[in-house]
Design a protein around this motif. Structure first.
Motif, mmCIF file in Angstrom:
data_model
loop_
_atom_site.group_PDB
_atom_site.id
_atom_site.type_symbol
_atom_site.label_atom_id
_atom_site.label_comp_id
_atom_site.label_asym_id
_atom_site.label_seq_id
_atom_site.Cartn_x
_atom_site.Cartn_y
_atom_site.Cartn_z
ATOM 1 N N LEU A 209 -3.235 0.923 9.040
ATOM 2 C CA LEU A 209 -3.387 0.356 10.393
ATOM 3 C C LEU A 209 -2.711 -1.011 10.569
ATOM 4 O O LEU A 209 -2.958 -1.698 11.573
ATOM 5 C CB LEU A 209 -4.880 0.206 10.730
ATOM 6 N N CYS A 210 -1.869 -1.405 9.606
ATOM 7 C CA CYS A 210 -1.284 -2.758 9.640
ATOM 8 C C CYS A 210 -0.693 -3.153 10.989
ATOM 9 O O CYS A 210 -0.848 -4.286 11.422
ATOM 10 C CB CYS A 210 -0.179 -2.883 8.602
ATOM 11 N N HIS A 211 0.017 -2.227 11.626
ATOM 12 C CA HIS A 211 0.717 -2.598 12.850
ATOM 13 C C HIS A 211 -0.039 -2.261 14.122
ATOM 14 O O HIS A 211 0.526 -2.313 15.214
ATOM 15 C CB HIS A 211 2.131 -2.001 12.866
ATOM 16 N N TRP A 230 -5.686 -1.753 5.865
ATOM 17 C CA TRP A 230 -4.878 -2.655 6.712
ATOM 18 C C TRP A 230 -4.832 -4.051 6.126
ATOM 19 O O TRP A 230 -5.583 -4.388 5.206
ATOM 20 C CB TRP A 230 -5.471 -2.719 8.125
ATOM 21 N N CYS A 231 -3.932 -4.854 6.715
ATOM 22 C CA CYS A 231 -3.910 -6.277 6.407
ATOM 23 C C CYS A 231 -4.468 -7.012 7.622
ATOM 24 O O CYS A 231 -4.674 -6.416 8.679
ATOM 25 C CB CYS A 231 -2.499 -6.757 6.095
ATOM 26 N N THR A 232 -4.712 -8.308 7.493
ATOM 27 C CA THR A 232 -5.336 -9.051 8.597
ATOM 28 C C THR A 232 -4.492 -10.253 9.031
ATOM 29 O O THR A 232 -4.938 -11.066 9.829
ATOM 30 C CB THR A 232 -6.741 -9.553 8.193
ATOM 31 N N TYR A 233 -3.289 -10.356 8.472
ATOM 32 C CA TYR A 233 -2.473 -11.534 8.817
ATOM 33 C C TYR A 233 -1.496 -11.255 9.952
ATOM 34 O O TYR A 233 -0.775 -12.132 10.375
ATOM 35 C CB TYR A 233 -1.728 -12.068 7.589
ATOM 36 N N LYS A 234 -1.436 -9.996 10.425
ATOM 37 C CA LYS A 234 -0.534 -9.681 11.539
ATOM 38 C C LYS A 234 -1.300 -9.906 12.859
ATOM 39 O O LYS A 234 -1.613 -11.034 13.181
ATOM 40 C CB LYS A 234 0.006 -8.266 11.366
ATOM 41 N N HIS A 235 -1.667 -8.818 13.559
ATOM 42 C CA HIS A 235 -2.326 -9.024 14.861
ATOM 43 C C HIS A 235 -3.717 -9.658 14.754
ATOM 44 O O HIS A 235 -4.249 -10.141 15.739
ATOM 45 C CB HIS A 235 -2.402 -7.702 15.626
HETATM 46 C C1 LIG Z 1 2.435 -5.490 6.394
HETATM 47 C C2 LIG Z 1 2.396 -4.171 5.746
HETATM 48 C C3 LIG Z 1 2.145 -4.032 4.376
HETATM 49 C C4 LIG Z 1 1.978 -5.231 3.497
HETATM 50 O O1 LIG Z 1 1.173 -4.974 2.393
HETATM 51 P P1 LIG Z 1 0.413 -6.161 1.670
HETATM 52 O O2 LIG Z 1 -0.260 -5.514 0.530
HETATM 53 O O3 LIG Z 1 -0.501 -6.792 2.654
HETATM 54 O O4 LIG Z 1 1.471 -7.133 1.216
HETATM 55 C C5 LIG Z 1 2.084 -2.753 3.861
HETATM 56 N N1 LIG Z 1 2.251 -1.660 4.632
HETATM 57 C C6 LIG Z 1 2.501 -1.763 5.950
HETATM 58 C C7 LIG Z 1 2.673 -0.544 6.781
HETATM 59 C C8 LIG Z 1 2.587 -3.015 6.549
HETATM 60 O O5 LIG Z 1 2.845 -3.123 7.843
#
Ligand SMILES: *Cc1c(COP(=O)(O)O)cnc(C)c1O
Length: 423
Positions: A209-211, A230-235
């Motif tokens: 769900l990163c994006h 997911w990550c939490t540093y984007k949106h």
């Molecule tokens: C930003 C992103 C990552 C980054 O992974 P990290 O383990 O947080 O460095 C991985 N996959 C997708 C689809 C991303 O958008």
């Protein structure tokens, strides 16, 4: 073009979320359109980070159980705060790890090759880190990634067709890993449809769900998605390297974590220090080691903003912003050699715009020199993310106006068409 500005001003004046912009450190000299790579700092996130530094200062070791936010319960507490953004139950979500380590954990847990069902299905457009993790999980099980990772092809190198993904859901697939929103084109996949189709074929399905998290509401429990990460540093604006998250549907709550560690213990058992692991009964079980408290801290403030703004409203504004962007690109840059590669329909459009141009790297540098911050993706991509919480319609207007000037004056020719170290 002046009509564009007045339309922008009007849209800004009608924007119900506009006061949230004042909560962020937005440079008055810049138009920041890179919140899909690193969201901006909010004053509340800054404050919660200082609050947790204070609890270290004032309590030392007792900060685990004392202070405004006892560290021992933070990951669960933030998981619960995230749940409403993705349509999950609080106990199905935990704030932990990074996107990549979380995918490792989830594959270690849910990829159980058996007889002929021994392959992982992904797509050829996914972010590289996810693919590296999948391949290494296959290798750890003595399976050759060349044979056991199936990557759905894109017909145009840019978008995926749900039908093509479904056609690849064959009897030998054990697990499917897909992005909710493709990091390049910004295409939003139909997660519910894909989940139903996967389950009809007895295949587990998980989404990255990163994006989309923080920009698009999800309904993971309702859709029956097996897991997500997911990550939490984007949106979500948690800051560089802020701690990520895991969702595991409650129907899997008895699944033993593939990668066990003491922070995955049932809370009341953890400090018994036994050599027999008693996992938590919820998503907390997928934690491994000690939480990165100072990298979680900004999320306390940041997620509060999302609770107030409401994710449906954020999506509504985000769609308006991207629609306005596409409209202006069409009207102001009619003969630029850009190709807008992001889906135009609302159902498939993510929170950013993706343009391609043979001289994308030069154009990004020229934009930056004019204080418009885009995101270059090699070899020829420009991503532009107007973020609902802190960007305005006038930002979008200004960005297109400056882009149009750069193209007309050809000032981008003054910059080398190659990427820097990052992006
Ligand atoms: C930003 C992103 C990552 C980054 O992974 P990290 O383990 O947080 O460095 C991985 N996959 C997708 C689809 C991303 O958008």
């Amino acid at each position: 073009m002046s009509t564009g500005r007045s339309v922008a001003k009007k849209l800004d004046s009608q924007d119900e979320l506009r006061h949230f912009r004042d909560e962020f450190y937005v440079s008055s000299e810049q138009i920041y359109l890179d919140g899909n790579s690193l969201g901006l700092l909010s004053k509340r996130a800054e404050k919660s980070l200082y609050t947790l530094l204070d609890s270290w200062k004032n309590y030392g070791i007792d900060g685990w159980t004392a202070g405004a936010y006892p560290w021992f319960y933070l990951s669960e507490q933030l998981g619960a705060l995230t749940a409403s953004l993705i349509g999950a139950k609080p106990e199905e979500v935990i704030t932990t790890g990074s996107t990549t380590t979380n995918l490792h954990q989830l594959l270690a847990t849910f990829f159980k090759p058996k007889d002929k069902r021994n392959k992982i299905l992904a797509d050829e457009l996914n972010f590289p880190s996810d693919i590296y993790a999948i391949k290494s999980q296959l290798s750890l099980k003595n399976l050759n990634p060349d044979e056991h990772l199936i990557q759905v092809k894109s017909r145009d190198g840019n978008l995926l067709q749900e039908e093509d993904i479904i056609a690849a859901m064959t009897e030998d697939i054990a697990v499917i890993i897909l992005p909710s929103v493709l990091y390049r084109s910004g295409q939003l996949l139909d997660m519910q449809y894909l989940t139903e189709e996967a389950h009809q074929r007895n295949i587990l399905i998980g989404f990255d769900l990163c994006h989309s998290i923080g920009a698009i509401p999800h309904h993971l429990s309702e859709a029956g998605v097996d897991f997500a990460f997911w990550c939490t540093y984007k949106h979500l604006n948690g800051g560089p390297g802020s701690v990520g998250g895991i969702y595991v549907n409650e129907r899997h709550s008895s699944a033993e974590p593939g990668l066990a560690g003491w922070f995955g213990s049932a809370k009341e058992k953890q400090f018994d220090m036994e050599h027999t692991f008693t996992p938590a009964a919820d998503a907390g079980a997928y934690q491994i080691g000690t939480p990165h408290v100072l990298s979680i801290a900004p999320l306390l403030g940041s997620l509060e903003i999302f609770q107030e703004a409401k994710i449906d409203k954020i999506r509504e504004k985000s769609l308006q912003l991207t629609a306005f962007f596409i409209e202006l690109l069409d009207s102001e840059l009619p003969d630029a050699t850009f190709t807008n590669r992001s889906p135009v329909s609302k159902e498939k459009r993510g929170p950013h715009i993706y343009l391609e141009h043979p001289e994308a790297a030069s154009i990004c540098k020229a934009l930056k020199a004019r204080n418009v911050i885009p995101d270059f993706r090699t070899p020829n991509g420009i991503r532009l993310a107007p973020v609902a919480l802190y960007n305005t319609f006038e930002d979008v207007y200004e960005a297109v106006r400056i882009l149009s000037e750069i193209m007309k004056s050809k000032e981008y020719k003054n910059f080398k068409n190659e990427r820097g170290v990052i992006a």
